[in-house]
Design a protein around this motif. Sequence first.
Motif, PDB file in Angstrom:
ATOM      1  N   HIS A 192       0.832  -1.205   0.000  1.00 60.20           N
ATOM      2  CA  HIS A 192       0.000   0.000   0.000  1.00 60.20           C
ATOM      3  C   HIS A 192       0.871   1.262   0.000  1.00 60.20           C
ATOM      4  O   HIS A 192       0.545   2.249  -0.664  1.00 60.20           O
ATOM      5  N   TYR A 193       1.976   1.237   0.719  1.00 58.19           N
ATOM      6  CA  TYR A 193       2.902   2.368   0.761  1.00 58.19           C
ATOM      7  C   TYR A 193       3.608   2.564  -0.577  1.00 58.19           C
ATOM      8  O   TYR A 193       3.900   3.679  -0.967  1.00 58.19           O
ATOM      9  N   ASP A 194       3.908   1.469  -1.259  1.00 55.06           N
ATOM     10  CA  ASP A 194       4.642   1.496  -2.525  1.00 55.06           C
ATOM     11  C   ASP A 194       3.687   1.883  -3.652  1.00 55.06           C
ATOM     12  O   ASP A 194       3.283   1.060  -4.463  1.00 55.06           O
ATOM     13  N   THR A 195       3.347   3.157  -3.716  1.00 54.72           N
ATOM     14  CA  THR A 195       2.311   3.604  -4.647  1.00 54.72           C
ATOM     15  C   THR A 195       2.702   3.499  -6.111  1.00 54.72           C
ATOM     16  O   THR A 195       1.842   3.328  -6.966  1.00 54.72           O
ATOM     17  N   ASN A 196       4.002   3.580  -6.416  1.00 51.30           N
ATOM     18  CA  ASN A 196       4.398   3.460  -7.828  1.00 51.30           C
ATOM     19  C   ASN A 196       4.742   2.020  -8.203  1.00 51.30           C
ATOM     20  O   ASN A 196       5.145   1.756  -9.336  1.00 51.30           O
TER      21      ASN A 196
END
Length: 191
Positions: free
Chosen positions: A74-78
Motif C-alpha cells: 500500500h505504501y509502494d504507490t508506484n
Amino acid sequence: MAEKTKTDKTTAKLSEDQLKELAIHNRFTLKEVKLMHEEFFKKYPTGKLDKKTYLGGDFTEKHKEKFCQMLFDHYDTNKDGFVDFKELFQIASVTQRGTHEEKMRYLFDFYDLNKDGYISEEEVVEMVDAMKPKDSPDEKDNNDDTKSVDTRASVKEALNKLGKKVDKKKISFEDFLQAASQGEFVILFLV
C-alpha cells in the motif's frame, strides 16, 4: 546527489524546491519536511526502503508477515518494489495532518484490496485475519478454519450493524464515509 550502489537502487535526495513543494501541498512546514527528509536518508542511505528490510523490522516481529506485506504494498504507490521518501511522506501527510475525509479515503483504499472502489466482506475478512497480532489469543487457540469462521461471523455482524444487507456484501466509499462520520466504522474495522 546520493551515491549509487552496485545495484543502482539509489534515489537522489530532493532539492530545496522539491522539499518546498511538499511542504506547501502537505500541511507541513519546510523545516519539518527537511527534518523528515534528513532522518529518512540517515535511516535509508539509498533513499529507498525495500520490502526485505521492511519485513525484517521490529514491526513484523509482532505482526503477521501477510499484513506487513499488505502495508508495504500500500505504501509502494508506484509499485517499483521500494518505498521512497515521497511515498512515505504522503502517508505521513494524510495520517498526521490530513482531513477526516482524507484519512477515511486512505483507510478505505487500504481495505479495498482489489481496487474496485468497494470494500467487500471477503476483503474485510482477509484484512482482519491478517491484522491480528501473532501472539493474540485468537491466533494461539484456534486453527485456521475456526479463525476464518469466527472472523467472517464478526464481519457479517458488523456489516449488519452498519445497515448493509448481507447479500450486498460491498461498501462504497460514500457508505464508509457516512458510517465513519457516525462513529460506526470502528465497529467494522475493529472486529
